[in-house]
Design an enzyme around this catalytic site. Sequence first.
Site, PDB file in Angstrom:
ATOM      1  N   GLU A 153      22.822  20.825  12.392  1.00 13.79           N
ATOM      2  CA  GLU A 153      22.066  19.945  11.504  1.00 13.79           C
ATOM      3  C   GLU A 153      22.468  18.482  11.628  1.00 13.79           C
ATOM      4  OE1 GLU A 153      20.861  21.672   7.727  1.00 13.79           O
ATOM      5  OE2 GLU A 153      20.929  19.693   6.824  1.00 13.79           O
ATOM      6  N   HIS A 164      13.171  21.378  -0.112  1.00 17.40           N
ATOM      7  CA  HIS A 164      14.439  21.887  -0.640  1.00 17.40           C
ATOM      8  C   HIS A 164      15.239  20.844  -1.413  1.00 17.40           C
ATOM      9  CE1 HIS A 164      13.454  25.323   1.785  1.00 17.40           C
ATOM     10  NE2 HIS A 164      14.545  25.966   1.435  1.00 17.40           N
ATOM     11  N   HIS A 180      14.473  31.346  -5.496  1.00 18.71           N
ATOM     12  CA  HIS A 180      14.612  30.280  -4.497  1.00 18.71           C
ATOM     13  C   HIS A 180      13.237  29.877  -3.944  1.00 18.71           C
ATOM     14  CE1 HIS A 180      16.332  27.934  -1.224  1.00 18.71           C
ATOM     15  NE2 HIS A 180      15.575  28.608  -0.382  1.00 18.71           N
TER      16      HIS A 180
HETATM   17  N1  LIG Z   1      21.485  30.738   4.893  1.00 14.24           N
HETATM   18  C1  LIG Z   1      20.246  30.295   4.949  1.00 14.24           C
HETATM   19  O1  LIG Z   1      19.849  29.669   5.909  1.00 14.24           O
HETATM   20  C2  LIG Z   1      19.330  30.570   3.805  1.00 14.24           C
HETATM   21  C3  LIG Z   1      17.955  30.341   3.959  1.00 14.24           C
HETATM   22  C4  LIG Z   1      17.109  30.665   2.887  1.00 14.24           C
HETATM   23  C5  LIG Z   1      17.638  31.178   1.719  1.00 14.24           C
HETATM   24  N2  LIG Z   1      18.968  31.363   1.608  1.00 14.24           N
HETATM   25  C6  LIG Z   1      19.565  31.910   0.372  1.00 14.24           C
HETATM   26  O2  LIG Z   1      19.078  33.233   0.202  1.00 14.24           O
HETATM   27  C7  LIG Z   1      19.008  33.492  -1.191  1.00 14.24           C
HETATM   28  C8  LIG Z   1      17.674  34.103  -1.507  1.00 14.24           C
HETATM   29  O3  LIG Z   1      17.470  35.269  -0.723  1.00 14.24           O
HETATM   30  P1  LIG Z   1      16.462  36.401  -1.192  1.00 14.24           P
HETATM   31  O4  LIG Z   1      15.192  35.774  -1.589  1.00 14.24           O
HETATM   32  O5  LIG Z   1      16.474  37.416  -0.117  1.00 14.24           O
HETATM   33  O6  LIG Z   1      17.098  36.930  -2.558  1.00 14.24           O
HETATM   34  P2  LIG Z   1      18.107  38.134  -2.897  1.00 14.24           P
HETATM   35  O7  LIG Z   1      19.072  38.361  -1.823  1.00 14.24           O
HETATM   36  O8  LIG Z   1      18.603  37.818  -4.251  1.00 14.24           O
HETATM   37  O9  LIG Z   1      17.126  39.408  -2.983  1.00 14.24           O
HETATM   38  C9  LIG Z   1      16.105  39.423  -3.957  1.00 14.24           C
HETATM   39  C10 LIG Z   1      16.116  40.726  -4.761  1.00 14.24           C
HETATM   40  O10 LIG Z   1      15.530  41.755  -3.984  1.00 14.24           O
HETATM   41  C11 LIG Z   1      16.361  42.919  -3.975  1.00 14.24           C
HETATM   42  N3  LIG Z   1      16.068  43.578  -2.673  1.00 14.24           N
HETATM   43  C12 LIG Z   1      16.534  43.236  -1.459  1.00 14.24           C
HETATM   44  N4  LIG Z   1      15.934  43.979  -0.515  1.00 14.24           N
HETATM   45  C13 LIG Z   1      15.073  44.812  -1.137  1.00 14.24           C
HETATM   46  C14 LIG Z   1      14.152  45.808  -0.678  1.00 14.24           C
HETATM   47  N5  LIG Z   1      13.955  46.049   0.622  1.00 14.24           N
HETATM   48  N6  LIG Z   1      13.446  46.490  -1.616  1.00 14.24           N
HETATM   49  C15 LIG Z   1      13.608  46.220  -2.949  1.00 14.24           C
HETATM   50  N7  LIG Z   1      14.440  45.270  -3.426  1.00 14.24           N
HETATM   51  C16 LIG Z   1      15.149  44.579  -2.520  1.00 14.24           C
HETATM   52  C17 LIG Z   1      17.736  42.372  -4.163  1.00 14.24           C
HETATM   53  O11 LIG Z   1      18.591  43.338  -4.691  1.00 14.24           O
HETATM   54  C18 LIG Z   1      17.495  41.224  -5.157  1.00 14.24           C
HETATM   55  O12 LIG Z   1      17.417  41.701  -6.468  1.00 14.24           O
HETATM   56  C19 LIG Z   1      19.251  32.188  -1.910  1.00 14.24           C
HETATM   57  O13 LIG Z   1      20.559  32.177  -2.429  1.00 14.24           O
HETATM   58  C20 LIG Z   1      19.113  31.152  -0.828  1.00 14.24           C
HETATM   59  O14 LIG Z   1      19.901  30.007  -1.057  1.00 14.24           O
HETATM   60  C21 LIG Z   1      19.826  31.079   2.612  1.00 14.24           C
HETATM   61 ZN   LIG Z   2      14.936  28.047   1.557  1.00 19.24          ZN
END
Ligand SMILES: NC(=O)c1ccc[n+]([C@@H]2O[C@H](COP(=O)([O-])OP(=O)(O)OC[C@H]3O[C@@H](n4cnc5c(N)ncnc54)[C@H](O)[C@@H]3O)[C@@H](O)[C@H]2O)c1
Ligand SMILES: [Zn+2]
Length: 278
Positions: A153, A164, A180
């Site tokens: 980055e 963001h 998010h």
């Molecule tokens: N590292 C990166 O580049 C990057 C990029 C984007 C987002 N993020 C981070 O990722 C997070 C958001 O990720 P998210 O949206 O996956 O949220 P999350 O990991 O909280 O998952 C969302 C919900 O879905 C449930 N879940 C997961 N898989 C499932 C499935 N197959 N079936 C049913 N339920 C399921 C989980 O238990 C949780 O309750 C944020 O903290 C964000 O900052 C990081």
């Molecule tokens: Zn994002």
Amino acid sequence: MLAKGYGRDSAVIALGGGVVGDLAGFVAATFMRGIPVVQVPTTLVAMVDASIGGKTAVDTPAGKNLVGSFHPPAAVIVDPQLLATLPLREMRAGIAEIVKHGVIADEAYLRQVASRVPEVLSATGGSASDSMLALIVRSVEIKADIVSRDEREDGLRKTLNFGHTIGHAVELVSGYSLLHGEAVGIGMALEGRLAERIGVAQSGTAATITGALQSAGLPTDLPPGFDREAIIEAMRSDKKGLSGKTRFALPLRIGAMAGAKTGWTVSVGDDQLREVLA
Ligand SMILES: NC(=O)c1ccc[n+]([C@@H]2O[C@H](COP(=O)([O-])OP(=O)(O)OC[C@H]3O[C@@H](n4cnc5c(N)ncnc54)[C@H](O)[C@@H]3O)[C@@H](O)[C@H]2O)c1
Ligand SMILES: [Zn+2]
């Protein structure tokens, strides 16, 4: 892992959404000064975004992603069938990152996203549609292409922060009650309007972004009663914040980002920001 006697020859498999992927990736980055991580994303957000690119970080009360590391995965394994059990609200949140990829890199893709989203969101029960697969593949391509050209980055990768800067602040001020992807949807709508207002984006860009988000049932405005000064304050604590001015990744038009000569960000004063938040 230490208690169980894992050593330098172990690896971490991150099976879950973005939260699991970030935490597991951060553990892998620091355990024994770094062991391999394999990402197996199970949410749409994680499949198209969080699992790709090697950024790992954890959220703290002081702000999002303030503690973390760059730790590219040894492999990413995506099985869209896992989405069969994902709640609709979480699917919509994933579409927000997909919309982002279209806005920053590919106008035709954004049009495709808007037309395919109703079908993708109505598919239930085990079989991921071809449309869903096509969206995941194109989004992974766009993110992987950008990351491979700027892993740490220093420049181009900043375009992935579109939506963001405001989005992270909205997510924090909501006390993480907004997902998010929902916060980023609001962030993209507002940053799109900001880009037009300061004369960076072609007119009509914000309306196209808002339309795509609305086709996925995502919010495009701050919830009523949201404290706008708290959002500006929250952006200060974000790593992109500088005093009196904030740097944003903003679109020139759909498919092209501004700032090729200024490190892919544009500096915006608080007054202009307040106008858009109001
Ligand atoms: N590292 C990166 O580049 C990057 C990029 C984007 C987002 N993020 C981070 O990722 C997070 C958001 O990720 P998210 O949206 O996956 O949220 P999350 O990991 O909280 O998952 C969302 C919900 O879905 C449930 N879940 C997961 N898989 C499932 C499935 N197959 N079936 C049913 N339920 C399921 C989980 O238990 C949780 O309750 C944020 O903290 C964000 O900052 C990081
Ligand atoms: Zn994002």
